[in-house]
Design an enzyme around this catalytic site. Structure first.
Site, mmCIF file in Angstrom:
data_model
loop_
_atom_site.group_PDB
_atom_site.id
_atom_site.type_symbol
_atom_site.label_atom_id
_atom_site.label_comp_id
_atom_site.label_asym_id
_atom_site.label_seq_id
_atom_site.Cartn_x
_atom_site.Cartn_y
_atom_site.Cartn_z
ATOM 1 N N VAL A 25 -6.173 28.166 -2.866
ATOM 2 C CA VAL A 25 -7.468 28.017 -4.175
ATOM 3 C C VAL A 25 -7.014 28.244 -5.235
ATOM 4 C CG1 VAL A 25 -9.164 29.973 -4.464
ATOM 5 C CG2 VAL A 25 -8.929 29.469 -2.557
ATOM 6 N N ILE A 71 -5.725 29.376 4.656
ATOM 7 C CA ILE A 71 -6.012 29.393 2.836
ATOM 8 C C ILE A 71 -5.233 30.051 2.046
ATOM 9 C CG2 ILE A 71 -8.095 30.228 1.432
ATOM 10 C CD1 ILE A 71 -9.424 28.389 3.739
ATOM 11 N N LYS A 72 -4.723 29.700 0.665
ATOM 12 C CA LYS A 72 -4.538 31.150 0.213
ATOM 13 C C LYS A 72 -5.179 30.682 -1.057
ATOM 14 C CE LYS A 72 0.137 29.916 -3.197
ATOM 15 N NZ LYS A 72 0.781 29.663 -3.413
ATOM 16 N N SER A 73 -5.125 32.275 -1.567
ATOM 17 C CA SER A 73 -6.022 33.022 -2.570
ATOM 18 C C SER A 73 -5.622 34.012 -3.240
ATOM 19 C CB SER A 73 -7.201 32.955 -1.402
ATOM 20 O OG SER A 73 -8.624 33.499 -2.591
#
Ligand code: 5RP
Length: 299
Positions: free
Chosen positions: A182, A210-212
């Site tokens: 993200v 997911i990287k956020s």
């Protein structure tokens, strides 16, 4: 652009009327990586290199900054830095150029291969990216996952989603997971509504990880995301604050951290990598991890 703030409120607002069932733990599964019960053996094998089967979590060391920023602070000599830190982390998040030129292939670490490219700090707009690494090269490098930056809510949103889904499609053919990153464009608010929307959209498009960013109401962001979220480190913070962020994120449902500057720009990068690993894998709270850091630093 439409009124992003109001559409976010309308469709994804984290408000008391939405029920994320925080009191209900995620359904019992037979595999330690969230949402990945039904994927094939090869995908599970790669995910198990990334996420430790005992803790269920991962510590990724991000050192892919050079593809945008050149030799940034702390990353001047990857051939010196990475061998010092490799034993303390689970995943090397890097470009193929850095891996091939500076990282010995003997560490036997998982690789999160940066696969998008397209702009540098010299560009006016860093959101315009392309897929820079094809699936064959990701296979040659033995990537455990492919990282694709996704600029939702920007003019380049469609192109960015295209980069993501093309990578997911290619990865699915060979059981290589995709890490959807993200990205926060200058015009986007860094609020729970945005992160809730972005993480869910990227997961629904098929990214396996997911990287956020960590944010307020983070437990609702993780509850609403069907696959594991690893938090981004972001700008350098004092070491105790970075450990607090990691601790809060893990306590609120993150399955790891993907940290760069907060490790390699720390006063003692090796002690910091070890301290973050204590939080990620051994259930240390932030205070205990900081004491551990100070203790390691003295040695
Ligand atoms: C931005 C990225 C970066 O390339 C990098 O990995 C950031 O690391 P950090 O912010 O922890 O220094 O993925 O989303």
């Amino acid at each position: 652009m439409a009124d992003a703030e109001s559409s976010l409120k309308e469709y994804t607002g984290i408000d008391p009327n939405k029920n994320f069932h925080l009191d209900v733990p995620p359904g019992k599964t037979n595999f330690h990586v969230k949402g990945m019960d039904n994927v094939d053996w090869g995908m599970k094998d790669r995910l198990s290199r990334i996420f430790n089967p005992k803790s269920g979590n991962t510590l990724m060391l991000a050192f892919d900054h050079g593809y945008i920023m050149g030799a940034s602070t702390g990353l001047e000599r990857l051939d010196v830095l990475i061998p010092e830190l490799a034993e303390d982390i689970d995943v090397l998040m890097a470009t193929r150029g850095a891996l091939r030129s500076c990282v010995p292939p003997t560490f036997n670490k998982a690789v999160a291969l940066r696969c998008t490219a397209g702009s540098t700090v010299l560009s006016e707009d860093v959101t315009k990216e392309i897929i820079g690494v094809d699936i064959e090269d990701a296979i040659r490098i033995n990537a455990s996952c492919m990282a694709v930056q996704t600029f939702l809510g920007t003019e380049d949103e469609k192109n960015s989603i295209e980069n993501l889904v093309k990578t997911i499609n290619a990865g699915n053919k060979y059981n290589i997971p995709t890490l959807g990153v993200v990205a926060v464009g200058k015009q986007m608010a860094r609020n729970p509504q945005f992160f809730s929307l972005a993480t869910r959209v990227i997961a629904e498009l098929g990214a396996q990880i997911i990287k956020s960013y960590y944010c307020e109401d983070f437990e609702k962001v993780t509850a609403g995301c069907p696959v594991p979220i690893v938090i981004a480190g972001g700008k350098k913070l004092p070491e105790n604050e970075a450990l607090t962020m990691a601790y809060q994120a893990i306590s609120e449902g993150a399955h790891g951290v993907d940290m760069g500057r907060n490790i390699f720009q720390a006063e003692d990068p090796k002690a910091m990598a070890k301290a973050v690993a204590k939080v990620v894998h051994e259930g240390y709270n932030d205070k205990a991890a900081y004491e551990f850091y100070l203790d390691m630093k003295k040695r």
